[in-house]
Design an enzyme around this catalytic site. Structure first.
Site, PDB file in Angstrom:
ATOM      1  N   CYS A  26       0.861  -1.171   0.000  1.00  0.00           N
ATOM      2  CA  CYS A  26       0.000   0.000   0.000  1.00  0.00           C
ATOM      3  C   CYS A  26       0.901   1.226   0.000  1.00  0.00           C
ATOM      4  CB  CYS A  26      -0.954  -0.009   1.193  1.00  0.00           C
ATOM      5  SG  CYS A  26      -0.119   0.071   2.794  1.00  0.00           S
ATOM      6  N   HIS A 531      -4.784   9.369   5.572  1.00  0.00           N
ATOM      7  CA  HIS A 531      -5.166   7.960   5.472  1.00  0.00           C
ATOM      8  C   HIS A 531      -6.592   7.823   6.004  1.00  0.00           C
ATOM      9  CE1 HIS A 531      -4.996   3.586   5.928  1.00  0.00           C
ATOM     10  NE2 HIS A 531      -3.853   3.605   5.245  1.00  0.00           N
TER      11      HIS A 531
END
Length: 609
Positions: A26, A531
Site C-alpha cells: 500500500c 489515510h
C-alpha cells in the site's frame, strides 16, 4: 540501505520464499500473506535501515517502510515474480484534451531546460557584446561562443526526440532517427537557399525541403506517431524476425508521413496566416497588432513564425519602415515579463532560477527559455504573455509605432524604433510589461498555480483539518503503525462528514490506487499523508470517490476525496481519518493546537522550522 539489499533481507527475515504466499503493498508498507507468520524474525527485521516497524494485522504481515515502499516492492517483485500481487497503478482522473496537450508538451520540454537556459543566456550576452562592439564578431572567440550558444537550438529536434520517446514510451534511438531525417544535411542545404523546393515521393506526394532546426511540433508529433506504429508492428511481427522488420517497417511508414505531412504542416498553415495578417494590417492595424502580439507564442511553438518574417522585410523595402517590427517586439517583451511575474510568485527554488534567467534572456531577445521552460509549464504565464503582447501590439499600432530596420526584438535594439512614432512605441512598451505582469498574476490566482500561501496561518506552517469530526488520541487508533508514531507525528479524527479536503496549500504527489490514502507536499515542504480508515486498503476503492488528481496544485479546503462513511463502518472497518506529517524529523517542534470537536479547515497542528 540500497533497495535491492533491503528487499533481499526482508524476504529472508519473513521466512524466505517458501514461507510467502503472496506480497502486495500500500502507500506505506509491504503486505505479506505468509504460510507461517511465526517464522518472522521481527526483532532483526525492525533493526534494518529504512524499516520503521512491522505488525501482523488482518491476516497480513505488514512491514512499514514509508515513501520508498514502491521501489522496495519493485525489487521484491523482481526476486519473486510469481508471488507479487502486481505493481501499484496510479489512480488517474480524466482530463480535458487541452490539459492533456499542455501537460504532455510541458513534460517533453522541461527535461530540455538545462541546455536551453544556458544557451539562451549565452546568446543574449553575445547579442549584448556585439551590439556595443565589445567583441569582434569576425574573430574566433565570437565564433566559438556562438556555436556554444546556438548548438542546442539548432539541433533541438534531437533533444526533443529523446524526451518525447520517454513520454510516449517508445524506442529512443528510433526517435533520434526521425530527428536525423528532419535535420538531414541535403534538406538543410536546399532550405538555406530561402526557397521552398519540392520533390515527389512515389510520384504522388510533394515533400517541401524546409529548415526544421529549432522546431518543436514536427518532431513531437512524429515521435507520437512512431510510438503507435512501432508498438503495433512489434506486437504483430513474428518474434523470429521482429528485430529486423519492426524498425524497417516503422521507418518506411513514419519518415515519409513525417516529411510530406506532419513536419511541413506548420509551414503551410504559417503561409496562410501570413497572407491573412498582411490583409489585416491593411484593413485594421490595431487589430493586426493584437493578433500578432497575442499569437506569436503559439506561432513560435509551431514554427509558423518563420512565414511572417518576409512581411516585415517587405514593409521596410516598400515604405522605409515596418509596423510589424514593434508588434513582434511587444510580444517578445511580454514573454519576458510573464517569466518575471512567475519569478515573483513562484516558491519553488529551481523554477525561480529558471524564470529569472528566462526573464534576463527574454529582455535581451532570446525567448526560448521563457517559452519552453516557463510559459508551457504555467498556463497563467502563457495567457499573460499572449494577452499582454496583444494589448501592447494593438496600442503600438494605434499610436503609430514603427521600426526602421530589421532587428531582433530586444531592449538593445530599441534605437531601431526611434523616429516618428517613438513616443507611441515607448507607451506601448510600458503597457506591455505592466499588463502582462498584472494578467499573469490574476490568472495565477484564478488557476492557483504555485502562488505563495495567502492565509497567515499557513505561512506559519499550520496544518488544517481535512475533515470535520472529533479528535481522538493517536494511541487509540487500532493500527500500531500509526498509534506508535513510527510513521511520524499526526492526529486522528473520527469523521462526522463524508468529504476530505486539503489541509495545506501545496501539491498532491501521491494517490493510492485504492483511493483511501493521499500524499501531499505543502508549499513550505511539509509532507502530509491523509489515510482514511484503518485497513481500508482491502476495500479496493469501494465507497471512495476521488475529486482530485496526482500533480494537482491545491489550497486549504479544496476537496480531495468523498467517501461513504456509514457504509465503511457497516462493512466492519474503522473510519478514522489519520493526518500524518511524514517528514516530522525536519521540524524541531510540532504542536497539537486543537482538541474535541473540530470542523474542516480548522487548524490542528503548527510547527517550527
Amino acid at each position: 540501505m540500497e533497495n535491492k539489499k533491503l528487499a533481499e533481507k526482508i524476504i529472508k527475515l519473513v521466512g524466505g520464499e517458501v514461507n510467502i504466499n503472496s506480497v502486495t503493498h500500500c502507500i506505506t508498507r509491504l503486505r505479506f500473506q505468509l504460510k507461517k507468520p511465526e517464522k518472522v524474525d521481527r526483532h532483526e527485521l525492525e533493526k534494518l535501515d529504512d524499516v520503521m516497524g512491522s505488525q501482523y494485522q488482518g491476516g497480513q504481515y505488514q512491514i512499514i517502510i514509508g515513501g520508498k515502499v514502491g521501489k522496495v516492492y519493485n525489487e521484491v517483485a523482481n526476486m519473486l515474480p510469481k508471488l507479487v500481487g502486481g505493481e501499484v497503478e496510479e489512480e488517474t482522473v480524466k482530463q480535458s484534451l487541452g490539459t492533456q496537450i499542455i501537460e504532455t508538451l510541458s513534460a517533453i520540454l522541461v527535461p530540455s531546460l538545462a541546455p536551453i537556459v544556458g544557451g539562451g543566456m549565452l546568446k543574449g550576452f553575445l547579442f549584448l557584446l556585439s551590439t556595443f562592439s565589445w567583441i569582434d564578431v569576425e574573430g574566433g572567440t565570437y565564433y566559438l561562443l556562438n556555436i556554444a550558444s546556438d548548438c542546442m537550438f539548432y539541433f533541438f529536434p534531437f533533444i526533443l526526440a529523446v524526451s518525447a520517446a520517454k513520454r510516449f514510451k517508445t524506442n529512443e534511438y528510433m526517435a533520434l532517427s526521425l530527428a536525423g531525417a528532419l535535420m538531414y544535411p541535403s534538406i538543410l542545404e536546399v532550405a538555406k537557399v530561402g526557397e521552398v523546393s519540392n520533390f515527389k515521393f512515389l510520384t504522388l506526394f510533394s515533400i517541401p525541403l524546409l529548415n526544421y532546426s529549432g522546431s518543436i511540433v514536427p518532431i513531437i508529433l512524429s515521435v507520437w506517431l512512431l510510438s503507435y506504429v512501432y508498438r503495433f508492428t512489434e506486437e504483430h511481427m513474428p518474434s523470429m524476425v521482429t528485430i529486423i522488420f519492426t524498425p524497417l517497417l516503422t521507418l518506411l511508414i513514419v519518415i515519409p508521413i513525417m516529411l510530406f505531412g506532419i513536419a511541413p504542416l506548420g509551414f503551410y498553415i504559417g503561409e496562410y496566416i501570413a497572407i491573412g495578417i498582411g490583409w489585416l494590417i491593411d484593413v485594421s492595424p490595431w487589430l493586426a497588432g493584437f493578433v500578432i502580439g497575442a499569437s506569436r507564442p503559439f506561432l513560435v511553438l509551431t514554427g509558423m513564425h518563420h512565414a511572417i518574417r518576409p512581411i516585415t522585410q517587405q514593409q521596410i523595402a516598400t515604405y522605409g519602415f515596418s509596423t510589424m517590427g514593434p508588434m513582434n517586439f511587444m510580444s517578445t517583451m511580454a514573454q519576458a515579463s510573464a517569466a518575471l511575474a512567475v519569478y515573483v510568485f513562484i516558491k519553488d527554488k529551481k523554477m525561480k532560477q529558471v524564470s529569472l534567467s528566462a526573464t534576463i534572456s527574454g529582455f535581451l531577445g532570446i525567448t526560448e527559455p521563457a517559452l519552453y521552460g516557463v510559459l508551457t509549464k504555467y498556463r497563467s504565464a502563457f495567457i499573460g504573455a499572449a494577452l499582454g503582447g496583444g494589448i501592447g501590439g494593438a496600442v503600438g499600432a494605434m499610436l503609430g509605432a514603427k521600426g526602421y530596420a530589421p532587428a531582433m526584438p530586444s531592449v538593445l535594439s530599441i534605437p531601431v524604433y526611434m523616429g516618428k512614432g517613438s513616443i507611441g512605441f515607448f507607451i506601448a512598451f510600458a503597457i506591455t510589461v505592466l499588463s502582462t505582469v498584472v494578467i499573469t498574476v490574476i490568472f495565477n490566482r484564478i488557476l492557483k498555480e504555485g502562488e505563495a500561501a495567502t492565509m497567515e496561518d499557513v505561512a506559519q506552517l499550520g496544518i488544517f483539518s481535512p475533515v470535520g469530526g472529533n479528535l481522538v488520541p493517536m494511541s487509540e487508533v487500532n493500527d500500531e503503525t500509526f498509534s506508535s508514531g513510527v510513521m511520524g507525528k499526526g492526529m486522528a479524527i473520527r469523521p462526522t462528514s463524508n468529504e476530505i479536503v486539503s489541509p495545506v496549500n501545496g501539491v498532491i504527489n501521491t494517490i493510492f490506487k485504492t483511493k483511501h490514502a493521499i500524499g501531499l507536499i505543502s508549499d513550505e515542504g511539509v509532507e502530509i499523508l491523509i489515510h482514511v480508515g484503518v485497513d481500508t486498503v482491502k476495500l479496493d476503492g469501494k465507497y471512495f470517490q476521488l475529486v482530485c488528481e496526482e500533480g494537482q496544485k491545491v489550497r486549504v479546503g479544496d476537496p480531495l476525496l468523498r467517501f461513504e462513511r456509514q457504509k465503511i463502518i457497516s462493512a466492519g472497518y474503522d473510519s478514522t481519518v489519520i493526518t500524518i506529517v511524514t517528514n516530522a524529523e525536519s521540524y524541531p517542534t510540532i504542536l497539537e493546537v486543537a482538541n474535541g470537536k473540530i470542523t474542516k479547515k480548522q487548524k490542528i497542528m503548527t510547527m517550527t522550522v
